[in-house]
Motif scaffolding. Structure first.
Motif, PDB file in Angstrom:
ATOM      1  N   ILE A 105      49.818  35.033  15.761  1.00 52.24           N
ATOM      2  CA  ILE A 105      49.011  34.366  16.795  1.00 52.24           C
ATOM      3  C   ILE A 105      48.107  33.311  16.163  1.00 52.24           C
ATOM      4  N   ILE A 106      48.046  32.143  16.799  1.00 50.42           N
ATOM      5  CA  ILE A 106      47.075  31.117  16.396  1.00 50.42           C
ATOM      6  C   ILE A 106      46.017  31.095  17.503  1.00 50.42           C
ATOM      7  N   ASP A 107      44.815  31.504  17.148  1.00 49.96           N
ATOM      8  CA  ASP A 107      43.789  31.695  18.176  1.00 49.96           C
ATOM      9  C   ASP A 107      42.797  30.528  18.177  1.00 49.96           C
ATOM     10  N   LEU A 108      42.953  29.663  19.174  1.00 49.20           N
ATOM     11  CA  LEU A 108      42.072  28.492  19.295  1.00 49.20           C
ATOM     12  C   LEU A 108      41.088  28.649  20.459  1.00 49.20           C
ATOM     13  N   ARG A 109      40.877  29.893  20.898  1.00 48.41           N
ATOM     14  CA  ARG A 109      40.011  30.068  22.067  1.00 48.41           C
ATOM     15  C   ARG A 109      38.555  29.742  21.757  1.00 48.41           C
ATOM     16  N   SER A 110      38.103  30.154  20.555  1.00 50.90           N
ATOM     17  CA  SER A 110      36.672  29.985  20.260  1.00 50.90           C
ATOM     18  C   SER A 110      36.448  30.103  18.755  1.00 50.90           C
ATOM     19  N   ASP A 111      35.354  29.518  18.283  1.00 49.61           N
ATOM     20  CA  ASP A 111      34.979  29.713  16.877  1.00 49.61           C
ATOM     21  C   ASP A 111      34.189  31.002  16.687  1.00 49.61           C
ATOM     22  N   THR A 112      34.068  31.798  17.757  1.00 49.67           N
ATOM     23  CA  THR A 112      33.370  33.083  17.632  1.00 49.67           C
ATOM     24  C   THR A 112      34.327  34.224  17.293  1.00 49.67           C
ATOM     25  N   ILE A 113      35.623  33.928  17.211  1.00 44.56           N
ATOM     26  CA  ILE A 113      36.586  35.024  17.029  1.00 44.56           C
ATOM     27  C   ILE A 113      36.865  35.316  15.546  1.00 44.56           C
ATOM     28  N   THR A 114      36.230  34.578  14.653  1.00 45.01           N
ATOM     29  CA  THR A 114      36.517  34.732  13.222  1.00 45.01           C
ATOM     30  C   THR A 114      36.101  36.113  12.716  1.00 45.01           C
ATOM     31  N   LYS A 115      36.836  36.572  11.689  1.00 52.53           N
ATOM     32  CA  LYS A 115      36.498  37.869  11.064  1.00 52.53           C
ATOM     33  C   LYS A 115      35.772  37.579   9.750  1.00 52.53           C
ATOM     34  N   PRO A 116      34.810  38.418   9.368  1.00 54.04           N
ATOM     35  CA  PRO A 116      34.136  38.200   8.084  1.00 54.04           C
ATOM     36  C   PRO A 116      35.143  38.212   6.936  1.00 54.04           C
ATOM     37  N   THR A 117      34.985  37.292   6.003  1.00 61.36           N
ATOM     38  CA  THR A 117      35.896  37.235   4.856  1.00 61.36           C
ATOM     39  C   THR A 117      35.587  38.419   3.916  1.00 61.36           C
ATOM     40  N   PRO A 118      36.521  38.746   2.994  1.00 61.59           N
ATOM     41  CA  PRO A 118      36.233  39.836   2.042  1.00 61.59           C
ATOM     42  C   PRO A 118      34.945  39.580   1.253  1.00 61.59           C
ATOM     43  N   GLN A 119      34.712  38.319   0.872  1.00 62.19           N
ATOM     44  CA  GLN A 119      33.491  38.002   0.111  1.00 62.19           C
ATOM     45  C   GLN A 119      32.246  38.213   0.969  1.00 62.19           C
ATOM     46  N   MET A 120      32.344  37.855   2.233  1.00 59.26           N
ATOM     47  CA  MET A 120      31.201  38.054   3.137  1.00 59.26           C
ATOM     48  C   MET A 120      30.936  39.553   3.318  1.00 59.26           C
ATOM     49  N   ARG A 121      32.014  40.308   3.471  1.00 61.47           N
ATOM     50  CA  ARG A 121      31.864  41.767   3.621  1.00 61.47           C
ATOM     51  C   ARG A 121      31.211  42.373   2.369  1.00 61.47           C
ATOM     52  N   GLN A 122      31.588  41.842   1.194  1.00 64.60           N
ATOM     53  CA  GLN A 122      31.000  42.342  -0.046  1.00 64.60           C
ATOM     54  C   GLN A 122      29.494  42.059  -0.068  1.00 64.60           C
ATOM     55  N   ARG A 154      40.693  18.868  11.720  1.00 62.82           N
ATOM     56  CA  ARG A 154      41.807  19.551  12.415  1.00 62.82           C
ATOM     57  C   ARG A 154      41.669  19.436  13.935  1.00 62.82           C
ATOM     58  N   ALA A 155      40.448  19.511  14.425  1.00 59.85           N
ATOM     59  CA  ALA A 155      40.251  19.375  15.879  1.00 59.85           C
ATOM     60  C   ALA A 155      40.665  17.973  16.313  1.00 59.85           C
ATOM     61  N   TYR A 156      40.341  16.992  15.508  1.00 62.75           N
ATOM     62  CA  TYR A 156      40.701  15.617  15.895  1.00 62.75           C
ATOM     63  C   TYR A 156      42.224  15.444  15.899  1.00 62.75           C
ATOM     64  N   GLN A 157      42.894  16.085  14.936  1.00 67.56           N
ATOM     65  CA  GLN A 157      44.377  16.037  14.925  1.00 67.56           C
ATOM     66  C   GLN A 157      44.926  16.623  16.224  1.00 67.56           C
ATOM     67  N   HIS A 172      38.323  26.630  13.617  1.00 66.98           N
ATOM     68  CA  HIS A 172      37.356  27.521  12.967  1.00 66.98           C
ATOM     69  C   HIS A 172      37.857  27.996  11.608  1.00 66.98           C
ATOM     70  N   LEU A 173      36.994  28.820  11.012  1.00 68.73           N
ATOM     71  CA  LEU A 173      37.187  29.327   9.650  1.00 68.73           C
ATOM     72  C   LEU A 173      38.510  30.064   9.412  1.00 68.73           C
ATOM     73  N   ASP A 174      39.053  30.703  10.425  1.00 65.14           N
ATOM     74  CA  ASP A 174      40.266  31.502  10.214  1.00 65.14           C
ATOM     75  C   ASP A 174      41.553  30.693  10.392  1.00 65.14           C
ATOM     76  N   LEU A 175      41.419  29.371  10.470  1.00 64.74           N
ATOM     77  CA  LEU A 175      42.612  28.524  10.630  1.00 64.74           C
ATOM     78  C   LEU A 175      42.730  27.567   9.449  1.00 64.74           C
ATOM     79  N   ASN A 176      43.984  27.320   9.037  1.00 62.59           N
ATOM     80  CA  ASN A 176      44.215  26.340   7.973  1.00 62.59           C
ATOM     81  C   ASN A 176      45.136  25.235   8.490  1.00 62.59           C
ATOM     82  N   ASP A 177      45.507  24.302   7.597  1.00 64.29           N
ATOM     83  CA  ASP A 177      46.328  23.164   8.026  1.00 64.29           C
ATOM     84  C   ASP A 177      47.666  23.624   8.610  1.00 64.29           C
TER      85      ASP A 177
END
Ligand SMILES: Cc1ncc(COP(=O)(O)O)c(C=O)c1O
Length: 343
Positions: free
Chosen positions: A4-21, A260-263, A323-328
């Motif tokens: 799934i590619i979730d473009l609904r909101s930038d609030t759906i991101t999950k904390p990264t492993p580094q953030m969790r640490q 990416r949003a502009y693309q 958002h943070l959980d999406l790449n190119d």
């Protein structure tokens, strides 16, 4: 089936492993006693970044805005804002319910209400009227597709506010995006305002948390309202640590979300949707499908079947947020799905 590619909101991101640490390692204390070192560190850092005297960590952007409205007003006062603002549309009627104030929405252009428009609605001193007390602006503007509120207009509004002794509050849930898109410092954006609400749980990718910034006197008053609203939290350094991590690691990268949003905006426009490309300045794209003769609901449901989630925000419009959980690669796949569904 593709992921799934979730473009609904930038609030759906999950904390990264580094953030969790960082969260796991946080030193904590009872923040209701003002004794959580991580919360205190976060507040200090944001005070410095925004050039204000004091800050208060709160659970959400909604609570932050509502506390600010409560602290700046008395029941029967009036709050001037844009018609599409979050406080008017998406906070459950909070200004009326919690502060007993009347909201006076103005029809802005891309979320921008001008000093001229505001001047025309400031109430004269007459007992027939509510008291104009607070001007509320939103930057970047959610419903206007992430558009940036220009600083020169904010400065004109500030002049007017000073002349009429009105307070200014900024819903800066995504002010970080305006900062990165323009290169204007957070302090310069915050300077004209008496209070600013900033969110860590949107583009910055923290799981929870917002912060209210302003003068020491204002934050002292806000602190009392946070308690009354039930927003006093205890060993909340665990969450503040995620916000601190986000400040150190997730601000600069917002430029990737914007690119990416502009693309996506260009692709949607090429495919026949109506997109205000001038508004697509940050990480939100709003596309209108009226011209294509299909409803937003129908299109979003077709997109979903192919693994692309986007939010139908009206019968004709769909919102896409990077958002943070999406790449190119996600964006490239999203564009392929859009081509299949819209061609
Ligand atoms: C512009 C704006 N302000 C405030 C909020 C409220 O934030 P929260 O969901 O943390 O209450 C949001 C949420 O999306 C928002 O987009």
């Amino acid at each position: 089936m593709n992921p799934i590619i979730d473009l609904r909101s930038d609030t759906i991101t999950k904390p990264t492993p580094q953030m969790r640490q960082a969260m796991a390692d946080a030193t904590v204390g009872d923040d209701v006693f003002g004794e959580d070192p991580t919360v205190n560190q976060l507040q200090k850092k944001v005070i410095k970044l925004c050039g204000k005297e004091a800050a208060l960590f709160v659970p959400s952007g909604t609570m932050s805005n509502q506390i600010a409205i409560n602290a700046h007003t008395q029941p029967g006062d009036e709050v001037i804002c844009d018609y599409g603002s979050h406080i008017f549309n998406y906070e459950g009627g909070g200004p009326a319910l919690l502060s007993g104030v009347q909201v006076h929405p103005l029809q802005g252009q891309r979320g921008v209400i001008t000093a001229e428009q505001i001047k025309a609605v400031i109430r004269p001193a007459d007992h027939h009227y509510a008291k104009s007390k607070l001007i509320e602006l939103e930057n970047t503007h959610n419903r206007a597709g992430g558009a940036i509120f220009p600083l020169d207009e904010i400065l004109k509004i500030k002049k007017l506010a000073d002349k009429h002794q009105l307070k200014m509050h900024l819903d800066g849930a995504r002010l970080w995006n305006a900062h990165i898109a323009t290169g204007i410092s957070m302090a310069a954006w915050c300077d004209p305002f008496d209070s600013i609400s900033l969110c860590f749980s949107k583009g910055l990718g923290a799981p929870i948390g917002s912060i209210l910034v302003g003068s020491s006197e204002f934050i002292d008053c806000a602190h009392r309202y946070r308690k009354i609203y039930g927003g006093g939290m205890r060993q909340v350094g665990i969450i503040a640590a995620a916000a601190l991590y986000a400040l150190d690691h997730h601000i600069e990268r917002l430029k990737d979300d914007h690119k990416r949003a502009y693309q996506l905006a260009l692709k949607l426009s090429d495919l026949g949707a109506t997109v205000d490309l001038d508004a697509a300045q940050t990480n939100i794209v709003i596309a209108d499908f009226t011209k294509m003769g299909r409803s937003a609901q129908e299109i979003s449901s077709d997109l979903e079947k192919m693994g692309l989630l986007a939010l139908a925000i009206s019968p004709t419009r769909i919102r896409f947020v990077t958002h943070l959980d999406l790449n190119d690669e996600h964006i490239s796949n999203a564009m392929t799905i859009l081509e299949k569904v819209l061609s």
